[in-house]
Design a protein around this motif. Structure first.
Motif, PDB file in Angstrom:
ATOM      1  N   THR A 196       5.709 -10.791   4.539  1.00 57.45           N
ATOM      2  CA  THR A 196       5.974  -9.387   4.819  1.00 57.45           C
ATOM      3  C   THR A 196       6.650  -9.103   6.145  1.00 57.45           C
ATOM      4  O   THR A 196       6.808  -9.983   6.988  1.00 57.45           O
ATOM      5  N   VAL A 211       3.212  -1.156   7.371  1.00 56.82           N
ATOM      6  CA  VAL A 211       3.826  -2.196   6.541  1.00 56.82           C
ATOM      7  C   VAL A 211       5.180  -1.716   6.021  1.00 56.82           C
ATOM      8  O   VAL A 211       5.271  -0.673   5.381  1.00 56.82           O
ATOM      9  N   HIS A 214       6.260  -5.650   1.420  1.00 61.31           N
ATOM     10  CA  HIS A 214       5.145  -6.384   0.812  1.00 61.31           C
ATOM     11  C   HIS A 214       3.799  -5.810   1.258  1.00 61.31           C
ATOM     12  O   HIS A 214       3.604  -4.607   1.209  1.00 61.31           O
ATOM     13  N   SER A 215       2.886  -6.638   1.757  1.00 64.93           N
ATOM     14  CA  SER A 215       1.561  -6.141   2.117  1.00 64.93           C
ATOM     15  C   SER A 215       0.903  -7.048   3.141  1.00 64.93           C
ATOM     16  O   SER A 215       1.361  -8.170   3.399  1.00 64.93           O
ATOM     17  N   VAL A 227      -6.528  -3.996   2.101  1.00 61.45           N
ATOM     18  CA  VAL A 227      -5.145  -4.418   1.892  1.00 61.45           C
ATOM     19  C   VAL A 227      -4.243  -3.210   2.103  1.00 61.45           C
ATOM     20  O   VAL A 227      -4.480  -2.140   1.543  1.00 61.45           O
ATOM     21  N   ARG A 229      -0.391  -1.840   1.771  1.00 61.91           N
ATOM     22  CA  ARG A 229       0.819  -2.170   1.020  1.00 61.91           C
ATOM     23  C   ARG A 229       2.058  -1.537   1.632  1.00 61.91           C
ATOM     24  O   ARG A 229       1.963  -0.703   2.526  1.00 61.91           O
ATOM     25  N   GLU A 230       3.195  -1.966   1.118  1.00 66.02           N
ATOM     26  CA  GLU A 230       4.487  -1.473   1.593  1.00 66.02           C
ATOM     27  C   GLU A 230       4.516   0.054   1.596  1.00 66.02           C
ATOM     28  O   GLU A 230       4.127   0.699   0.625  1.00 66.02           O
ATOM     29  N   GLU A 232       2.753   1.926   3.607  1.00 68.85           N
ATOM     30  CA  GLU A 232       1.462   2.475   4.018  1.00 68.85           C
ATOM     31  C   GLU A 232       1.161   2.088   5.474  1.00 68.85           C
ATOM     32  O   GLU A 232       1.741   1.150   6.022  1.00 68.85           O
TER      33      GLU A 232
END
Length: 329
Positions: A196, A211, A214-215, A227, A229-230, A232
Motif C-alpha cells: 500500500t 490510506v 490498498h489497506s 483494518v 482501507r483505501e 479511509e
C-alpha cells in the motif's frame, strides 16, 4: 492569557511577569512609575533569577531576529485614569503587554529546546528540519516522504521491515515483499502495510493514518485492531482504534506536494501548521482562534499564506520580526 483579556487583569505566572518586563524594556525607556515598579519587583531574589535567565535567552533571540518589534493594526483606546500596579503594565506599554503570552511561550520553548526535537533527531536514521520536506529511498526499496520536523528510524531484522516514526509525519510507498512485512511503529501502536501507500502522523498521543492505496492493519499497544482501507482514515491511542471514516486522501496528503488544503478548519490549527514551516512561534489568541477557514495555501511561502488569512478575515497581528507572531481579531 488572551490578547482579548482585560488589560487590568494581573499577569499570572512568574515566567509571564519576567517576560512582561523584558518586553516593556525592549527598545524603550521605562518612565518613573514603571522603573519604580520594576525595581520593587526585581528586589525579590527569585524574580531576579527568572528575569536574568529569560533575558539572556531573549537577547540571543533578538540577535537572531535582528529586527525591532513591529506592531500592526493594534491601536486600542485606554482610560486616562486607569490604575497601575507593579503587576500591571503602564499605559505606555499596554500594546506590548499583548505580546506577553507569545514571548513567555517562546522563552519556554528556547529553555526546553523544543523548537527542534533533538532527542528524536538523535535517535533517527532520517530527519527533516523546520520547513523541510524530503523523500528518502529506504534500504528495502520503499520510499518515505517526511514532513517538516519529522524523524524516522528504519530497521530490517527478524524477517520484518520496521520504520519507527519518532516525530512528525511520513508518507510511505512500500516496496512489495510478501515474505518481509512492512510495519510502522509509534508509541501508541503499529501500522502494517498490506501492499500500500499510506501516511502516518504523530499527533499528541493520537496518531492519524490515511490510506491512499490498498489497506493497512492497525494494532494498538493494548492489542486493539482495525483494518483501514483505501480512501479511509483513522486515529488510534494506546488503548483503542477509532472507527475508520471516508477521507479526502489527496487533500489530507497535500503537504507532500507543498500545499495545505483546508476545509472548515479552525484558524488556530491552520496557523499552527503554517508556523511549523518556519523557526519561531506563531499563535492565534482570543475569539479568532475558532474562526473557520477554507482554502489552499503554499507551505513553501507561509508568510504569504498568513498575510492572505489576515486580509481575508480582517485580522491583526503583533510581531517580533517574522519569528514570533500573535494573531487576533
Amino acid at each position: 492569557m488572551s490578547i482579548e483579556d482585560d488589560v487590568d487583569a494581573p499577569i499570572g505566572t512568574l515566567e509571564e511577569q519576567a517576560a512582561d518586563w523584558i518586553v516593556r524594556q525592549d527598545g524603550t525607556v521605562l518612565d518613573e512609575a514603571e522603573q519604580s515598579a520594576f525595581s520593587e519587583w526585581l528586589a525579590v531574589s527569585e524574580h531576579r533569577r527568572e528575569f536574568d535567565r529569560q533575558n539572556a535567552i531573549w537577547q540571543r533571540y533578538r540577535r537572531m531576529a535582528s529586527l525591532p518589534i513591529r506592531e500592526e493594526n493594534s491601536a486600542r483606546a485606554y482610560p486616562a485614569n486607569r490604575r497601575t500596579s507593579r503587576w500591571r503594565p503602564a499605559p505606555s506599554a499596554i500594546v506590548r503587554r499583548s505580546a506577553v503570552p507569545a514571548i513567555a511561550a517562546v522563552l519556554a520553548l528556547a529553555i526546553i529546546g523544543s523548537t527542534e526535537n533533538w532527542p528524536a533527531r538523535l535517535r533517527a536514521d532520517y530527519s527533516t528540519g523546520i520547513g523541510e520536506r524530503r523523500s528518502i529511498a529506504l534500504p528495502d526499496g520503499s520510499v518515505a516522504t517526511l514532513a517538516a520536523g519529522s524523524a524516522l528510524r528504519f530497521d530490517q531484522s527478524d524477517g520484518a521491515r520496521v520504520a519507527t516514526l519518532l516525530s512528525g509525519a511520513a508518507q510511505f510507498r512500500v516496496a512489495p515483499d510478501p515474505h518481509h512485512p512492512f510495519r510502522v511503529e509509534t508509541d501508541e501502536g503499529s501500522v502494517t502495510a498490506l501492499g500500500t501507500v499510506f501516511t502516518v502522523e504523530e499527533r499528541a498521543g493520537e496518531p492519524e493514518v490515511i490510506v491512499l492505496e490498498h489497506s493497512v492493519a492497525v494494532r494498538t499497544s493494548s492489542g486493539a485492531k482495525a483494518v483501514v482501507r483505501e480512501g479511509e482514515s483513522t486515529t488510534f491511542t494506546a488503548q483503542s482504534v477509532a472507527r475508520p471514516v471516508p477521507s479526502d486522501a489527496l487533500a489530507a496528503t497535500a503537504w507532500t506536494r507543498g500545499k495545505l488544503i483546508v476545509s472548515n478548519r479552525p484558524l488556530s490549527e491552520v496557523v499552527a501548521q503554517l508556523g511549523r514551516q518556519r523557526r519561531g512561534y506563531w499563535t492565534v489568541r482570543g475569539e479568532a482562534a475558532n474562526l473557520r477557514v477554507n482554502g489552499v495555501y503554499d507551505l513553501d511561502h507561509p508568510l504569504d499564506a498568513l498575510a492572505a488569512l489576515e486580509k481575508t478575515l480582517s485580522l491583526k497581528s503583533i510581531r517580533i520580526s517574522n519569528m514570533f507572531i500573535v494573531v487576533s481579531r
